[in-house]
Design an enzyme around this catalytic site. Structure first.
Site, PDB file in Angstrom:
ATOM      1  N   GLU A  26       0.813  -1.220   0.000  1.00  0.00           N
ATOM      2  CA  GLU A  26       0.000   0.000   0.000  1.00  0.00           C
ATOM      3  C   GLU A  26       0.845   1.268   0.000  1.00  0.00           C
ATOM      4  O   GLU A  26       0.403   2.315  -0.471  1.00  0.00           O
ATOM      5  CB  GLU A  26      -0.956   0.001   1.194  1.00  0.00           C
ATOM      6  CG  GLU A  26      -2.078  -1.032   1.102  1.00  0.00           C
ATOM      7  CD  GLU A  26      -1.716  -2.386   1.693  1.00  0.00           C
ATOM      8  OE1 GLU A  26      -0.507  -2.627   1.974  1.00  0.00           O
ATOM      9  OE2 GLU A  26      -2.620  -3.212   1.883  1.00  0.00           O
ATOM     10  N   PHE A  56     -11.628  -7.378  13.592  1.00  0.00           N
ATOM     11  CA  PHE A  56     -10.540  -7.805  12.707  1.00  0.00           C
ATOM     12  C   PHE A  56     -10.217  -6.702  11.698  1.00  0.00           C
ATOM     13  O   PHE A  56     -11.109  -6.176  11.044  1.00  0.00           O
ATOM     14  CB  PHE A  56     -10.937  -9.096  11.976  1.00  0.00           C
ATOM     15  CG  PHE A  56      -9.877  -9.562  11.006  1.00  0.00           C
ATOM     16  CD1 PHE A  56      -8.632  -9.974  11.461  1.00  0.00           C
ATOM     17  CD2 PHE A  56     -10.108  -9.558   9.640  1.00  0.00           C
ATOM     18  CE1 PHE A  56      -7.644 -10.385  10.581  1.00  0.00           C
ATOM     19  CE2 PHE A  56      -9.129  -9.972   8.739  1.00  0.00           C
ATOM     20  CZ  PHE A  56      -7.894 -10.385   9.213  1.00  0.00           C
ATOM     21  N   GLN A  57      -8.953  -6.388  11.580  1.00  0.00           N
ATOM     22  CA  GLN A  57      -8.448  -5.343  10.681  1.00  0.00           C
ATOM     23  C   GLN A  57      -9.095  -3.981  10.936  1.00  0.00           C
ATOM     24  O   GLN A  57      -9.269  -3.179  10.020  1.00  0.00           O
ATOM     25  CB  GLN A  57      -8.585  -5.760   9.214  1.00  0.00           C
ATOM     26  CG  GLN A  57      -7.636  -6.898   8.861  1.00  0.00           C
ATOM     27  CD  GLN A  57      -7.498  -7.159   7.364  1.00  0.00           C
ATOM     28  OE1 GLN A  57      -8.428  -6.934   6.607  1.00  0.00           O
ATOM     29  NE2 GLN A  57      -6.345  -7.651   6.955  1.00  0.00           N
ATOM     30  N   LYS A  88     -17.673  -0.800   5.844  1.00  0.00           N
ATOM     31  CA  LYS A  88     -18.133  -1.796   4.875  1.00  0.00           C
ATOM     32  C   LYS A  88     -19.661  -1.785   4.732  1.00  0.00           C
ATOM     33  O   LYS A  88     -20.179  -1.928   3.622  1.00  0.00           O
ATOM     34  CB  LYS A  88     -17.651  -3.180   5.314  1.00  0.00           C
ATOM     35  CG  LYS A  88     -17.837  -4.250   4.255  1.00  0.00           C
ATOM     36  CD  LYS A  88     -17.096  -5.535   4.626  1.00  0.00           C
ATOM     37  CE  LYS A  88     -17.175  -6.545   3.488  1.00  0.00           C
ATOM     38  NZ  LYS A  88     -16.404  -7.767   3.804  1.00  0.00           N
ATOM     39  N   MET A 106      24.047   9.114   2.510  1.00  0.00           N
ATOM     40  CA  MET A 106      23.980  10.398   3.197  1.00  0.00           C
ATOM     41  C   MET A 106      24.332  10.228   4.670  1.00  0.00           C
ATOM     42  O   MET A 106      25.016  11.080   5.252  1.00  0.00           O
ATOM     43  CB  MET A 106      22.588  11.022   3.038  1.00  0.00           C
ATOM     44  CG  MET A 106      22.502  12.461   3.537  1.00  0.00           C
ATOM     45  SD  MET A 106      23.662  13.574   2.701  1.00  0.00           S
ATOM     46  CE  MET A 106      22.623  14.254   1.403  1.00  0.00           C
TER      47      MET A 106
END
Lengths: 571, 181
Positions: free
Chosen positions: A49, A111-112, A161, A475
């Site tokens: 993602e 969940f999630q 949802k 760097m």
């Protein structure tokens, strides 16, 4: 017309003219992925993602249009937090849609589940948790309005949802009033008094500098800038976020200011008597030690965001405006400084004494990263877009490539997000398929997001990636060499592991390698011949090479360190 | 709520020397208070007190009265950043000298025969009202200036068992004065 919330969401995105979504599905966002099959909107399936977010940023920076990303709840949402934070720092217009667990489950540790509106509160311009399907069109329209107007930025829409699964009567807001944003007024009328004060300051200036920041690109003010600069003959510097806002080839352009800026750009600011800041925010990487920054200069600060005024540096005149409108007002008032002849004489002397330099490599020695960038640039098609990661390679890519127009330099400025380059280049290429897109990357950055080359290969996005492989987190290594007595701590990566050529090939890309000057020229030519698949080149570069000029962190810009080749020469 | 360095129920005047009162009209939406609190926390602005209630326009807007420490950050920064919150509709900045400030104090004091008279004297001289009473305790209410509330609070320190709550102040411009937007 009755639609599901999911259908309404996709239809709303179509209403906004969205042509592409970067995303990855999962449980909570599943309902939205079904109507996507019937939509004209292209979806690019990422491998992580974070890639979706940076692609959307690259798309936005290359096109000037908002980038759109869509992910699921929980880890899908938290994985895109870094790009959201990055876009927030760089004022990049982004609309991010996250799935959320069903409304009834919110707050139950389902969940999630995660509180993504809470998590992103401080790094979005605004965010929404949509509570009913009927509200989806308003949320989408408002999100695009917020993301793209005023000071642009990322906006997140969290959609449970059950909301995407329930039915709504289709509608779409047709006026800004219907967005229901009573507290949002992005444009304010120009303050004519402030313009008059600015014009007066300009007329007294003997050593002015136009300090051009990212807001100049965001407000599409390049044409106004060119006209104003040419009429007034004032020198121009473009910050890391503004590269391309003013042509590098223009003889009034002094280059980039700041920690790794051009000597002349840094020094001209230091010695200026008037700094005209155009959509810049006096970032610490530009100012160095703040009390010592342009200590003798008066400041005209033009910004669309009034919270930038006097945040870091006192503004003698603050003009809340987009840059284009302010420049038009200056021109309308014929704002002109005094004769700048002696100022330019001084500037030309600095330029002559301290140009950008690096040491030529021997034929068989490791490559100089600066040379690699110049060699790629020499053979690049006009209008080539360059994306970069973060670190030494980013500074060299800003210093040694010549940017001539907006949208050709894509990088992570404020946040300094390693791994930005590859996905941002992909997003840029999606937005500007007519352009060649090079990603100038470091080996450390490449390893963070390289998996998106699978996405690029499968989606037919033929970018070119130049890894300046010095086997180090370069760097950090440079700072350890210069400021920690060469005590190198956890910066060695290995030049050979991973094998970048094999890795590229495993991802369906062409993998090339160059270890010397001849190979360097050969592989660049070969890469330029390939236009159907992504190309990855492993350039083996000298790890001892450091970025100069440099102002040490917290030091005054007066104490700029030039390249060792230029030291011992009197200033 | 805030990163206030001093305890809320201090023994001296709670009000810092350089405080300002921001009267902030916000959309009455979920999370608005979190947005304001989060902004103050991440930018290092200190809140001395905060009062929230539905605004005159009914359910659509709320009014948040924030007493800010203008020494923790320039007021211009605080207002500018606050104004960027999309749910913030209007901000007016009241200088203490131009403001009419009031605060509500409620306190329940355990009393006995020995100290009940002195308690009643304190209540009377503060202009507080007794709102509940039983054999062992008295609940008093005072709506007054923050300084008036401070005085009552100090006077009540003489009592061993006091439960005291203050609301934080609300404010309006004095007649003839205006708040700056």
């Amino acid at each position: 017309m009755q639609l599901t919330g999911a259908q309404a969401l996709i239809k709303s995105l179509e209403q906004q003219g969205v042509e592409v979504i970067f995303g990855l599905p999962g449980g909570a966002i599943l309902p939205v992925y079904d109507p996507l099959l019937d939509s004209s909107i292209r979806h690019i399936l990422v491998r992580h993602e974070q890639g979706a977010g940076h692609m959307a940023e690259g798309y936005a920076l290359a096109t000037g249009r908002p980038g759109v990303a869509m992910v699921t709840s929980g880890p899908g949402a938290t994985n895109i937090v870094t790009p959201i934070g990055n876009a927030h720092m760089d004022s990049t217009p982004l609309v991010v849609i996250t799935g959320q667990v069903a409304s009834g489950s919110i707050g139950t540790d389902a969940f999630q589940e995660c509180d993504i509106t809470g998590i992103t509160m401080g790094i979005t311009k605004h965010n929404f948790l949509v509570k009913s399907a009927q509200e989806i069109p308003r949320a989408v329209a408002a999100a695009f309005h917020l993301a793209t107007t005023g000071r642009p930025g990322p906006v997140l829409i969290d959609v449970p949802k059950d909301v995407t699964q329930s039915m709504m009567d289709w509608w779409y807001p047709s006026t800004v009033e219907e967005y229901d944003l009573p507290g949002y007024h992005p444009e304010v009328p120009l303050d004519e008094d402030a313009i008059a004060l600015a014009v007066a300051l300009i007329s007294e200036a003997e050593r002015p500098v136009l300090y051009v920041g990212g807001g100049t690109l965001k407000s599409r003010a390049s044409a106004e800038l060119l006209a104003f600069a040419e009429r007034t003959k004032m020198p121009v510097v473009t910050t890391l976020m503004a590269r391309g806002a003013f042509p590098d080839s223009h003889n009034q352009h002094l280059g980039m200011p700041g920690m790794h800026g051009m000597y002349t750009a840094v020094t001209a600011i230091q010695k200026s008597d008037l700094l005209i800041s155009l959509g810049a925010r006096f970032d610490d990487r530009v100012t160095g030690k703040i009390p010592a920054f342009a200590a003798g200069a008066k400041v005209i600060h033009v910004d669309i965001d009034r919270a930038e005024f006097n945040k870091v540096r006192h503004a003698d005149v603050a003009i809340q405006s987009n840059v284009a409108a302010a420049l038009r007002a200056f021109d309308a008032a014929s704002a002109s400084p005094k004769s700048l002849d002696s100022w330019w004489k001084q500037i030309r002397a600095w330029q002559e004494q301290y140009p950008l330099v690096y040491e030529e490599a021997s034929t068989e020695g490791l490559l100089r990263p600066q040379h690699v960038i110049e060699a790629i640039a020499a053979k690049a098609a006009p209008g080539t877009i360059v994306a970069s990661g973060v670190g030494q390679h980013q500074m060299w890519a800003s210093q040694f490539w010549k940017y001539e127009e907006p949208g050709t330099w894509i990088n992570s400025g404020g946040a300094g997000t390693m791994g930005f380059g590859v996905p941002a280049a992909i997003g840029a290429k999606v937005g500007r398929p007519d352009r060649t897109v090079w990603c100038i990357d470091g080996d450390g950055c490449f390893q963070m997001t390289a998996q998106e080359l699978v996405t690029a290969r499968l989606e037919g996005i033929p970018i070119k990636v130049a890894i300046l492989n010095n086997a180090y987190l370069g760097m950090v290594r440079q700072w350890q060499e210069m400021f920690y007595e060469e005590r190198y701590s956890e910066v060695y990566l290995s030049a050979d592991l991973p094998d970048y050529v094999k890795w590229a090939e495993a991802m369906g890309c062409v993998g090339l390698r160059a270890t010397n000057l001849k190979e360097m020229h050969d592989v660049i030519e070969e890469a330029n011949r390939i236009n159907d698949v992504p190309v990855v080149i492993d350039f083996r570069t000298d790890s001892s090479e450091k970025v100069f000029p440099m102002v040490a962190a917290g030091a005054s810009n007066d104490d700029i360190m030039v390249h060792p080749l230029q030291r011992g020469v009197s200033k | 709520m805030s990163a206030t360095p001093e305890p809320f129920l201090g023994t001296t005047d709670h009000t810092p020397v350089r405080h300002h009162i921001l009267s902030v009209l916000v959309e009455n939406k979920a999370g608005v208070l979190a947005r304001i609190a989060g902004l103050f926390a991440r930018r290092g602005f200190n809140i001395y007190s905060l009062a929230v209630a539905p605004a005159e326009s009914g359910a659509r807007f709320s009014r948040v009265t924030i007493v800010v420490d203008a020494e923790s950050a320039p007021l211009e920064q605080i207002v500018g950043q606050l104004d960027k919150l999309v749910n913030v509709v209007a901000i007016s900045d009241l200088s203490p000298k131009d403001a009419l400030e009031r605060e509500l104090l409620l306190a329940t004091i355990q009393t006995n025969v020995d100290n009940r008279t002195s308690l009643l004297d304190i209540i009377a001289s503060a202009g507080a009202a007794i709102v509940d009473v039983d054999a062992r305790s008295v609940t008093v209410m005072l709506a007054a200036t923050p300084g008036g509330c401070d005085e009552l609070e100090r006077a009540l320190e003489a009592f061993a068992d006091v439960e005291l709550h203050r609301t934080g102040r609300v404010a309006l411009p004095r007649l003839g004065k205006t708040a700056s937007a």
